[in-house]
Design a protein around this motif. Structure first.
Motif, PDB file in Angstrom:
ATOM      1  N   VAL A   1       5.992 -72.933  50.117  1.00 47.82           N
ATOM      2  CA  VAL A   1       6.024 -72.870  48.659  1.00 47.82           C
ATOM      3  C   VAL A   1       5.477 -71.522  48.256  1.00 47.82           C
ATOM      4  O   VAL A   1       4.461 -71.083  48.766  1.00 47.82           O
ATOM      5  CB  VAL A   1       5.123 -73.984  48.058  1.00 47.82           C
ATOM      6  CG1 VAL A   1       5.124 -73.890  46.546  1.00 47.82           C
ATOM      7  CG2 VAL A   1       5.585 -75.340  48.518  1.00 47.82           C
ATOM      8  N   ARG A   2       6.185 -70.850  47.357  1.00 45.11           N
ATOM      9  CA  ARG A   2       5.695 -69.552  46.911  1.00 45.11           C
ATOM     10  C   ARG A   2       5.442 -69.612  45.414  1.00 45.11           C
ATOM     11  O   ARG A   2       6.129 -70.285  44.675  1.00 45.11           O
ATOM     12  CB  ARG A   2       6.700 -68.445  47.213  1.00 45.11           C
ATOM     13  CG  ARG A   2       6.930 -68.250  48.699  1.00 45.11           C
ATOM     14  CD  ARG A   2       8.052 -67.267  48.938  1.00 45.11           C
ATOM     15  NE  ARG A   2       7.716 -65.909  48.530  1.00 45.11           N
ATOM     16  CZ  ARG A   2       7.024 -65.063  49.279  1.00 45.11           C
ATOM     17  NH1 ARG A   2       6.570 -65.435  50.455  1.00 45.11           N
ATOM     18  NH2 ARG A   2       6.795 -63.836  48.869  1.00 45.11           N
ATOM     19  N   SER A   3       4.452 -68.901  44.953  1.00 43.22           N
ATOM     20  CA  SER A   3       4.198 -68.831  43.521  1.00 43.22           C
ATOM     21  C   SER A   3       3.718 -67.437  43.165  1.00 43.22           C
ATOM     22  O   SER A   3       3.098 -66.760  43.979  1.00 43.22           O
ATOM     23  CB  SER A   3       3.160 -69.872  43.123  1.00 43.22           C
ATOM     24  OG  SER A   3       1.926 -69.585  43.727  1.00 43.22           O
ATOM     25  N   ARG A   4       4.071 -67.024  41.963  1.00 37.86           N
ATOM     26  CA  ARG A   4       3.648 -65.701  41.499  1.00 37.86           C
ATOM     27  C   ARG A   4       2.730 -65.886  40.303  1.00 37.86           C
ATOM     28  O   ARG A   4       3.006 -66.688  39.424  1.00 37.86           O
ATOM     29  CB  ARG A   4       4.871 -64.880  41.079  1.00 37.86           C
ATOM     30  CG  ARG A   4       4.528 -63.442  40.700  1.00 37.86           C
ATOM     31  CD  ARG A   4       5.744 -62.734  40.147  1.00 37.86           C
ATOM     32  NE  ARG A   4       6.771 -62.558  41.152  1.00 37.86           N
ATOM     33  CZ  ARG A   4       8.058 -62.413  40.850  1.00 37.86           C
ATOM     34  NH1 ARG A   4       8.467 -62.481  39.597  1.00 37.86           N
ATOM     35  NH2 ARG A   4       8.946 -62.237  41.807  1.00 37.86           N
ATOM     36  N   SER A   5       1.635 -65.186  40.285  1.00 42.47           N
ATOM     37  CA  SER A   5       0.737 -65.281  39.139  1.00 42.47           C
ATOM     38  C   SER A   5       0.334 -63.865  38.761  1.00 42.47           C
ATOM     39  O   SER A   5       0.768 -62.890  39.379  1.00 42.47           O
ATOM     40  CB  SER A   5      -0.499 -66.098  39.496  1.00 42.47           C
ATOM     41  OG  SER A   5      -1.360 -65.313  40.286  1.00 42.47           O
ATOM     42  N   LEU A   6      -0.514 -63.762  37.746  1.00 42.87           N
ATOM     43  CA  LEU A   6      -1.005 -62.440  37.338  1.00 42.87           C
ATOM     44  C   LEU A   6      -1.756 -61.777  38.482  1.00 42.87           C
ATOM     45  O   LEU A   6      -1.927 -60.568  38.508  1.00 42.87           O
ATOM     46  CB  LEU A   6      -1.954 -62.584  36.142  1.00 42.87           C
ATOM     47  CG  LEU A   6      -1.310 -63.048  34.842  1.00 42.87           C
ATOM     48  CD1 LEU A   6      -2.376 -63.318  33.793  1.00 42.87           C
ATOM     49  CD2 LEU A   6      -0.321 -62.001  34.339  1.00 42.87           C
ATOM     50  N   PHE A   7      -2.200 -62.561  39.407  1.00 39.23           N
ATOM     51  CA  PHE A   7      -3.037 -62.025  40.485  1.00 39.23           C
ATOM     52  C   PHE A   7      -2.237 -61.687  41.744  1.00 39.23           C
ATOM     53  O   PHE A   7      -2.802 -61.336  42.758  1.00 39.23           O
ATOM     54  CB  PHE A   7      -4.113 -63.052  40.826  1.00 39.23           C
ATOM     55  CG  PHE A   7      -4.857 -63.537  39.633  1.00 39.23           C
ATOM     56  CD1 PHE A   7      -5.741 -62.719  38.967  1.00 39.23           C
ATOM     57  CD2 PHE A   7      -4.645 -64.818  39.151  1.00 39.23           C
ATOM     58  CE1 PHE A   7      -6.426 -63.167  37.856  1.00 39.23           C
ATOM     59  CE2 PHE A   7      -5.331 -65.270  38.047  1.00 39.23           C
ATOM     60  CZ  PHE A   7      -6.220 -64.451  37.381  1.00 39.23           C
ATOM     61  N   GLY A   8      -0.943 -61.863  41.690  1.00 34.86           N
ATOM     62  CA  GLY A   8      -0.140 -61.555  42.860  1.00 34.86           C
ATOM     63  C   GLY A   8       0.586 -62.776  43.360  1.00 34.86           C
ATOM     64  O   GLY A   8       0.549 -63.835  42.749  1.00 34.86           O
ATOM     65  N   THR A   9       1.271 -62.614  44.495  1.00 35.42           N
ATOM     66  CA  THR A   9       2.076 -63.698  45.021  1.00 35.42           C
ATOM     67  C   THR A   9       1.322 -64.454  46.113  1.00 35.42           C
ATOM     68  O   THR A   9       0.785 -63.853  47.035  1.00 35.42           O
ATOM     69  CB  THR A   9       3.382 -63.134  45.596  1.00 35.42           C
ATOM     70  OG1 THR A   9       4.069 -62.484  44.541  1.00 35.42           O
ATOM     71  CG2 THR A   9       4.251 -64.237  46.149  1.00 35.42           C
ATOM     72  N   PHE A  10       1.296 -65.752  45.964  1.00 33.36           N
ATOM     73  CA  PHE A  10       0.664 -66.617  46.950  1.00 33.36           C
ATOM     74  C   PHE A  10       1.734 -67.507  47.573  1.00 33.36           C
ATOM     75  O   PHE A  10       2.722 -67.847  46.921  1.00 33.36           O
ATOM     76  CB  PHE A  10      -0.411 -67.496  46.313  1.00 33.36           C
ATOM     77  CG  PHE A  10      -1.612 -66.737  45.835  1.00 33.36           C
ATOM     78  CD1 PHE A  10      -2.713 -66.565  46.657  1.00 33.36           C
ATOM     79  CD2 PHE A  10      -1.635 -66.185  44.560  1.00 33.36           C
ATOM     80  CE1 PHE A  10      -3.819 -65.858  46.220  1.00 33.36           C
ATOM     81  CE2 PHE A  10      -2.747 -65.473  44.114  1.00 33.36           C
ATOM     82  CZ  PHE A  10      -3.839 -65.307  44.946  1.00 33.36           C
ATOM     83  N   ALA A  11       1.531 -67.883  48.821  1.00 31.67           N
ATOM     84  CA  ALA A  11       2.465 -68.792  49.480  1.00 31.67           C
ATOM     85  C   ALA A  11       1.675 -69.795  50.312  1.00 31.67           C
ATOM     86  O   ALA A  11       0.597 -69.478  50.812  1.00 31.67           O
ATOM     87  CB  ALA A  11       3.411 -68.004  50.377  1.00 31.67           C
ATOM     88  N   ALA A  12       2.219 -70.996  50.415  1.00 31.09           N
ATOM     89  CA  ALA A  12       1.582 -72.015  51.270  1.00 31.09           C
ATOM     90  C   ALA A  12       2.560 -72.406  52.354  1.00 31.09           C
ATOM     91  O   ALA A  12       3.762 -72.510  52.118  1.00 31.09           O
ATOM     92  CB  ALA A  12       1.198 -73.237  50.449  1.00 31.09           C
ATOM     93  N   ARG A  13       2.049 -72.614  53.545  1.00 32.67           N
ATOM     94  CA  ARG A  13       2.881 -73.058  54.672  1.00 32.67           C
ATOM     95  C   ARG A  13       2.059 -74.030  55.503  1.00 32.67           C
ATOM     96  O   ARG A  13       0.821 -74.003  55.466  1.00 32.67           O
ATOM     97  CB  ARG A  13       3.312 -71.863  55.525  1.00 32.67           C
ATOM     98  CG  ARG A  13       2.143 -71.076  56.081  1.00 32.67           C
ATOM     99  CD  ARG A  13       2.544 -70.153  57.206  1.00 32.67           C
ATOM    100  NE  ARG A  13       1.420 -69.329  57.635  1.00 32.67           N
ATOM    101  CZ  ARG A  13       0.435 -69.737  58.424  1.00 32.67           C
ATOM    102  NH1 ARG A  13       0.425 -70.982  58.865  1.00 32.67           N
ATOM    103  NH2 ARG A  13      -0.553 -68.925  58.777  1.00 32.67           N
ATOM    104  N   PRO A  14       2.734 -74.898  56.257  1.00 31.88           N
ATOM    105  CA  PRO A  14       1.976 -75.852  57.092  1.00 31.88           C
ATOM    106  C   PRO A  14       1.065 -75.137  58.096  1.00 31.88           C
ATOM    107  O   PRO A  14       1.395 -74.057  58.594  1.00 31.88           O
ATOM    108  CB  PRO A  14       3.082 -76.629  57.811  1.00 31.88           C
ATOM    109  CG  PRO A  14       4.265 -76.525  56.914  1.00 31.88           C
ATOM    110  CD  PRO A  14       4.191 -75.139  56.313  1.00 31.88           C
ATOM    111  N   LEU A  15      -0.045 -75.766  58.366  1.00 31.02           N
ATOM    112  CA  LEU A  15      -0.998 -75.261  59.357  1.00 31.02           C
ATOM    113  C   LEU A  15      -0.340 -75.215  60.732  1.00 31.02           C
ATOM    114  O   LEU A  15       0.392 -76.135  61.105  1.00 31.02           O
ATOM    115  CB  LEU A  15      -2.207 -76.203  59.403  1.00 31.02           C
ATOM    116  CG  LEU A  15      -3.359 -75.819  60.316  1.00 31.02           C
ATOM    117  CD1 LEU A  15      -4.157 -74.671  59.711  1.00 31.02           C
ATOM    118  CD2 LEU A  15      -4.280 -77.027  60.546  1.00 31.02           C
TER     119      LEU A  15
END
Lengths: 177, 190
Positions: free
Chosen positions: B3-17
C-alpha cells in the motif's frame, strides 16, 4: 496444578452461608463437557476482547481454555453447574480477563460466587479483572454489579452475535484488599 | 500486496514483514524507548525475534496475526503488528511501532494511516483497536487525533513501580472512510 478446589469449596463451611458450589480446576472430562456447553449455548460463551470464535474444535477449545488461563468448574449431581474462567493472565502485573457461566438449572448465589472469584484471583496473584458483557445481558450485568465491577467503557460494534455487530461493555474489578 | 500513500511529508509504503526484516525490527523492539511503551509481560530479545519470524510466515486470511513494514523512500521507518484478528466480528488489535528516534516525526502518523489502510481496504475488517498506557504521552497525542478512546481501564498496568491506567482506543471502518473524505487522508498509487 493449582489447588483451588479445596480452598474455594471450603467457603461452604462458613456459618450462615447458603450452600455454595464446590469448584475445581477443569479436568479433561470437564473441558469436553464444557465444549459441548459452548456448542449448544445460545448466549455468547466466554466473551473476551478478541473472541470467541464460535466454531472451535475440541482441541482448539482445550487450548483456548487453558493457555495463559485457568478454567474452574463446579458440578452438582454429577453435571456441570458453572464455570469461572480467568484468561489472558498477565501474572507480572496481576491482571486478567474473567468470564463465567451458570447452567440454567443452577441459581446464582452472588455472595458465594463473589468469594469464589476473590479466592481464585488471589490464588493466582491477580488484583485486577476485566469483564465483557453485551448491554442486553441484564443478568450478567446485575451479577457484575453485585461483585463490584465498575463500567470502564463501551466498545462499539465489537462482537458479532445473533446476526449483528453488538457493542460490548467493558467492566473492571479491583481487589481492594 | 503493498500500500502506498502520499502526504505532505513524503511518500510512505507498507509491505508484509519478511524474514530479512526480523533483526531490524527486533532491534527497534529491544530499544529502551520502545520497552517503555509496550506491554508489561516480560519477553526476551530471542522471544521477540521468534514472534517476528512467525509473523513473517503468516498467511492471511486464516492466521490471526500479521506484520507489516512501513517505508519512506524505501527506508524502513515503522512496524505494524496486527493481531488477534477475529474474522467473524472483523476486529483486530494493532501495535504500532515507529523506529526509535523518529517517534515525533511524521512517521508516527503515517504508520497509523497505513495500519488503517491495511485493515479496512485490504482485509475488510470493521474495527481496529489498540491499548495505550496513560503515561505514554508521545503516542497518545497523535493517536487521539484519529482514534476514539472507548475505555479507560483503571490501574491495569504497572509503570516505574506504580499502577497506571490503560486506554483502549479504536477506529471503525465507517470512521476511517469518513475521515478519508474529510481530510483527503491519502492518495493511492499503483
Amino acid at each position: 496444578m493449582l489447588e483451588l478446589g479445596t480452598t474455594v469449596g471450603a467457603h461452604r463451611a462458613r456459618a450462615g452461608d447458603r450452600p455454595g458450589l464446590d469448584w475445581h480446576e477443569a479436568t479433561g472430562q470437564d473441558l469436553a463437557e464444557l465444549h459441548d456447553w459452548y456448542q449448544r449455548s445460545q448466549e455468547p460463551f466466554a466473551v473476551e476482547i478478541s473472541g470467541p470464535d464460535p466454531g472451535m474444535t475440541i482441541s482448539t477449545f482445550r487450548t483456548w481454555c487453558t493457555s495463559d488461563a485457568t478454567m474452574l468448574v463446579a458440578r452438582t449431581r454429577g453435571e456441570l453447574a458453572a464455570f469461572l474462567w480467568l484468561s489472558s493472565i498477565q501474572a507480572s502485573v496481576g491482571v486478567a480477563s474473567i468470564d463465567w457461566g451458570f447452567a440454567p438449572s443452577h441459581p446464582v448465589e452472588a455472595s458465594s460466587f463473589a468469594r469464589t472469584m476473590r479466592t481464585a484471583a488471589r490464588a493466582l496473584g491477580l488484583r485486577k479483572l476485566h469483564l465483557m458483557a453485551m448491554p442486553d445481558q441484564h443478568a450478567r450485568l446485575e451479577l457484575a454489579s453485585r461483585l463490584r465491577f465498575v463500567e470502564e467503557g463501551r466498545l462499539r460494534e465489537h462482537f458479532f452475535h445473533n446476526g449483528k455487530l453488538n457493542d460490548l461493555l467493558c467492566l473492571g474489578w479491583v481487589d481492594r484488599r | 500486496m503493498s500500500v502506498r500513500s502520499r502526504s505532505l511529508f513524503g511518500t510512505f509504503a507498507a509491505r508484509p514483514l519478511r524474514p530479512a526484516d526480523v533483526e531490524l525490527v527486533g532491534s527497534w523492539l529491544d530499544h529502551p524507548e520502545t520497552q517503555m511503551a509496550i506491554e508489561d509481560e516480560a519477553s526476551t530479545p530471542e522471544e521477540r525475534r521468534e514472534l517476528l519470524r512467525d509473523l513473517a510466515d503468516a498467511a492471511l486470511p486464516g492466521d490471526n496475526a500479521c506484520g507489516y513494514i512501513v517505508e519512506r523512500r524505501g527506508e524502513p521507518c515503522g512496524f505494524i503488528h496486527l493481531m488477534w484478528i477475529n474474522w467473524i466480528s472483523r476486529t483486530g488489535e494493532v501495535d504500532l511501532l515507529v523506529a526509535p528516534g523518529r517517534t515525533r516525526s511524521a512517521a508516527g502518523f503515517a504508520v497509523m494511516q497505513q495500519s488503517a489502510t491495511i485493515a479496512f481496504d485490504q482485509l475488510n475488517l470493521n474495527k481496529i483497536y489498540c491499548y495505550i498506557y496513560a503515561n505514554n504521552a508521545v503516542s497518545l497525542a497523535p493517536l487521539r487525533r484519529v482514534l476514539t478512546i472507548e475505555a479507560t481501564m483503571r490501574q491495569a498496568a504497572v509503570r516505574d513501580g506504580s499502577l497506571t491506567d490503560v486506554y483502549l482506543a479504536s477506529l471503525t471502518a465507517l470512521q476511517y472512510r469518513q475521515r478519508k473524505q474529510e481530510i483527503a487522508w491519502h492518495e493511492h498509487e499503483r
